[in-house]
Design a protein around this motif. Structure first.
Motif, short mmCIF file in Angstrom:
data_model
loop_
_atom_site.label_atom_id
_atom_site.label_comp_id
_atom_site.label_asym_id
_atom_site.label_seq_id
_atom_site.Cartn_x
_atom_site.Cartn_y
_atom_site.Cartn_z
N PHE A 348 42.70 66.28 87.11
CA PHE A 348 43.41 65.67 88.24
C PHE A 348 44.07 64.35 87.84
O PHE A 348 45.10 63.98 88.41
CB PHE A 348 42.44 65.44 89.40
CG PHE A 348 41.95 66.70 90.05
CD1 PHE A 348 42.74 67.84 90.08
CD2 PHE A 348 40.69 66.76 90.64
CE1 PHE A 348 42.29 69.01 90.68
CE2 PHE A 348 40.24 67.92 91.24
CZ PHE A 348 41.04 69.04 91.27
N ALA A 349 43.49 63.65 86.90
CA ALA A 349 44.04 62.36 86.49
C ALA A 349 45.41 62.50 85.83
O ALA A 349 46.18 61.54 85.79
CB ALA A 349 43.08 61.65 85.53
N SER A 350 45.72 63.70 85.33
CA SER A 350 47.00 63.89 84.63
C SER A 350 48.13 64.27 85.57
O SER A 350 49.28 64.38 85.13
CB SER A 350 46.83 64.99 83.57
OG SER A 350 46.59 66.26 84.17
N GLU A 351 47.85 64.49 86.85
CA GLU A 351 48.88 64.95 87.79
C GLU A 351 49.21 63.90 88.83
O GLU A 351 48.42 62.99 89.09
CB GLU A 351 48.41 66.23 88.50
CG GLU A 351 48.33 67.45 87.61
CD GLU A 351 49.66 67.80 86.98
OE1 GLU A 351 50.69 67.70 87.68
OE2 GLU A 351 49.67 68.16 85.79
N ARG A 352 50.40 64.03 89.40
CA ARG A 352 50.85 63.15 90.47
C ARG A 352 51.32 63.99 91.65
O ARG A 352 51.86 65.09 91.48
CB ARG A 352 51.99 62.24 90.01
CG ARG A 352 51.62 61.31 88.88
CD ARG A 352 50.63 60.25 89.33
NE ARG A 352 50.27 59.34 88.23
CZ ARG A 352 49.25 59.53 87.42
NH1 ARG A 352 48.47 60.61 87.55
NH2 ARG A 352 48.99 58.67 86.46
N ILE A 353 51.12 63.47 92.84
CA ILE A 353 51.57 64.11 94.06
C ILE A 353 52.87 63.45 94.49
O ILE A 353 52.94 62.23 94.61
CB ILE A 353 50.53 63.97 95.19
CG1 ILE A 353 49.21 64.63 94.79
CG2 ILE A 353 51.06 64.56 96.49
CD1 ILE A 353 48.08 64.34 95.76
N THR A 354 53.92 64.25 94.68
CA THR A 354 55.18 63.74 95.21
C THR A 354 55.19 63.96 96.72
O THR A 354 54.97 65.08 97.19
CB THR A 354 56.39 64.45 94.58
OG1 THR A 354 56.39 64.19 93.17
CG2 THR A 354 57.69 63.95 95.18
N ALA A 355 55.44 62.90 97.46
CA ALA A 355 55.44 62.98 98.93
C ALA A 355 56.44 61.96 99.45
O ALA A 355 56.23 60.76 99.31
CB ALA A 355 54.05 62.72 99.49
N VAL A 356 57.54 62.46 100.06
CA VAL A 356 58.62 61.58 100.51
C VAL A 356 58.58 61.48 102.03
O VAL A 356 58.79 62.47 102.73
CB VAL A 356 59.99 62.11 100.07
CG1 VAL A 356 61.10 61.12 100.43
CG2 VAL A 356 60.00 62.39 98.56
#
Length: 541
Positions: A348-356
């Motif tokens: 999970f530390a390697s991923e990012r959530i995109t939320a606009v």
């Protein structure tokens, strides 16, 4: 002369009113050159000509307007409607559009459009019949009734920007003061059927960089060749792309996993637009599991038809092996007091959530300063569009599943788990509200973390470390055979561990060819797995 009908060639181009594509107000010399030039493709009317006399026919990408005046020869000529939310093309001297069309001239452009606006659905049809089309809403009532555009939406006169009352009918409903900029309005007709379908599930894609949002099929990451000094990749010079090289190359960059198929339409046969494969949790989406209001089987089980090897940092996986993958079922039975979730924390530390956020519609596709392509929006300016994953809040859903005596049967079930951001929510139960406030986030952006996570997960590990104790016991004559008593004696003991690998040998002679077999028997690969000891270790003397 008679020409056979099957010998006629379609025109390479056509023009409207003479003030449009061909241009107007040409000098006599230019008119003669236009008529007589047969080898230079009207070379005398190139960039050396007056700027506003150039149009598409001369192979120039001339701006379509100078100030509020349409450029001569820029595709076609006309004016924006007076009730348009954005007015870039206005009559030069006339007080009204009607008077300007009479005195200054205007092309007549009448169009029909795909009535639901989801071109993915139409493109997948073998026959596109009349039921797919509808007249533009201003067909027959205005001279310019069209939605023609290119990379941006503010280049052609008469483009239907909508009125202020139409802001709520766009791809994502917005409101005055917080709506799309005029150059980034998504291509969606202002028809009720299109609005209802497009806004129902949010199954649209965010365009890469500054490209407008719309019905795409998840464009792969081809890299970006940024020619602006200190510019922002994928946003500055967004039309500059480069092929894979040592700088851009990573094994899974173009296709991280079959999760990239998530933007493919699923309503082609049923005729339901704006509905795609569902590889993320969303209440009420028909492609989700029944516990989220969907239908069984859920779409994400289609991912099981594909297998992605683990190739970073090196080629770890062997054929039909899960080596290198992290097990979703981290709970160890019966030793439930041992928690081995560190692998998922690392993942999970390697991923990012995109939320606009929906309120950022005016900002997220344009630079803060249109003349400065070196500086994009930052969190300091109040824009936060990327989040880390809070591993503990996310794993709370795993613990809930394990407490109910359930396990993950397929790695694709990660698509049923909310990835909880590290801020703005207290726990996973608030995720529906989180996404309701961030409707500008396209289906491809929401599913991208799941696309990246899926190929690195498994539910059936191949490799196990087994800890064991072996003892030799001498039974007393008075002791029952099947019970150890104090009368028995221990003569020796061995303590150690071994790494055991569960593997499938593709060369074994009795392995069925499942790619050609049409059998409906219960035969499976599980019957052909073998075990081997990779390492043994003794504890103590």
């Amino acid at each position: 002369m008679t020409v056979a009908a099957d010998k006629l060639e379609a025109p390479a181009w056509w023009t409207f009113y003479s003030r449009g594509a061909v241009g107007f107000s040409l000098t006599k010399a230019q008119e003669n050159a236009f008529k007589t030039d047969t080898t230079g493709f009207y070379s005398t009317l190139t960039k050396n000509s007056v700027a506003n006399e150039r149009g598409r026919i001369f192979r120039d990408n001339v701006v379509a307007r100078t100030g509020s005046q349409p450029s001569r020869g820029a595709y076609f000529f006309g004016f924006d409607a007076e009730d348009s939310a954005t007015r870039l093309f206005k009559p030069q001297v006339s007080a009204s559009v009607a008077q300007g069309e009479t005195d200054e001239g205007s092309d007549v452009v009448q169009t029909v459009t795909i009535k639901h606006g989801d071109y993915r659905l139409t493109s997948a049809m073998t026959v596109v019949d009349a039921s797919q089309w509808a007249p533009h809403r201003y067909y027959g009532t205005r001279r310019l009734a069209h939605n023609f555009s290119n990379f941006v939406s503010n280049q052609l006169p008469g483009y239907d920007y909508g009125t202020k009352a139409d802001f709520a009918s766009r791809l994502v409903p917005t409101q005055a003061g917080a709506t799309y900029p005029a150059s980034r309005i998504p291509d969606l007709p202002y028809l009720s059927a299109a609005t209802l379908a497009a806004q129902l599930y949010g199954d649209f894609d965010n365009g890469p960089g500054p490209a407008r949002d719309g019905p795409y099929i998840n464009k792969p990451d081809e890299g970006n060749l940024n020619n602006v000094v200190n510019g922002v990749p994928y946003l500055s010079e967004s039309n500059q792309h480069t092929t894979a090289d040592a700088v851009f190359f990573t094994p899974n960059r173009l296709i991280a996993s079959p999760g990239v198929l998530g933007s493919l339409p699923t309503g082609v046969k049923s005729g339901k637009p704006w509905r795609t494969l569902q590889f993320r949790p969303q209440q009420g989406h028909p492609g989700g599991p029944t516990k989220l209001g969907g239908t069984n089987p859920p779409d994400h089980l289609l991912l099981e038809y594909f297998w992605m090897p683990v190739v970073e940092p090196y080629a770890i996986s062997e054929p039909l092996s899960t080596a290198g993958k992290i097990n979703l079922n981290y709970q160890i039975l019966p030793f439930t007091n041992i928690r081995r979730a560190s692998g998922l924390h690392a993942l999970f530390a390697s991923e990012r959530i995109t939320a606009v956020p929906t309120r950022d519609a005016p900002n997220y596709k344009v630079f803060p300063n249109s003349t400065d392509q070196n500086t994009f929006w930052t969190t300091a300016g109040g824009q936060r569009w990327h989040y880390n994953i809070d591993a503990e809040k996310t794993l709370a859903q795993f613990e809930q599943r394990f407490s109910a005596g359930q396990v993950f049967l397929s790695p694709s079930e990660i698509c049923d788990v909310h990835l909880v951001p590290d801020r703005d929510v207290a726990d996973y139960t608030q995720m529906a509200g989180f996404w309701a406030d961030r409707r500008l986030t396209g289906d491809n952006s929401r599913e991208r973390p799941y696309t990246n996570l899926y190929p690195r997960l498994t539910t059936r590990s191949n490799t196990y470390r087994v800890h064991y104790i072996a003892q030799i016991i001498r039974k007393a004559r008075s002791s029952p055979v099947n019970i150890i008593t104090t009368a028995d004696t221990f003569e020796s003991e061995y303590r150690g561990s071994a790494v055991v690998d569960r593997y499938l040998d593709p060369a074994q002679p009795d392995l069925p060819d499942f790619t050609t077999s049409t059998s409906t028997s219960a035969e499976s690969l599980d019957n052909h797995y073998q075990f081997r000891v990779l390492e043994k270790r003794k504890f103590g003397n």
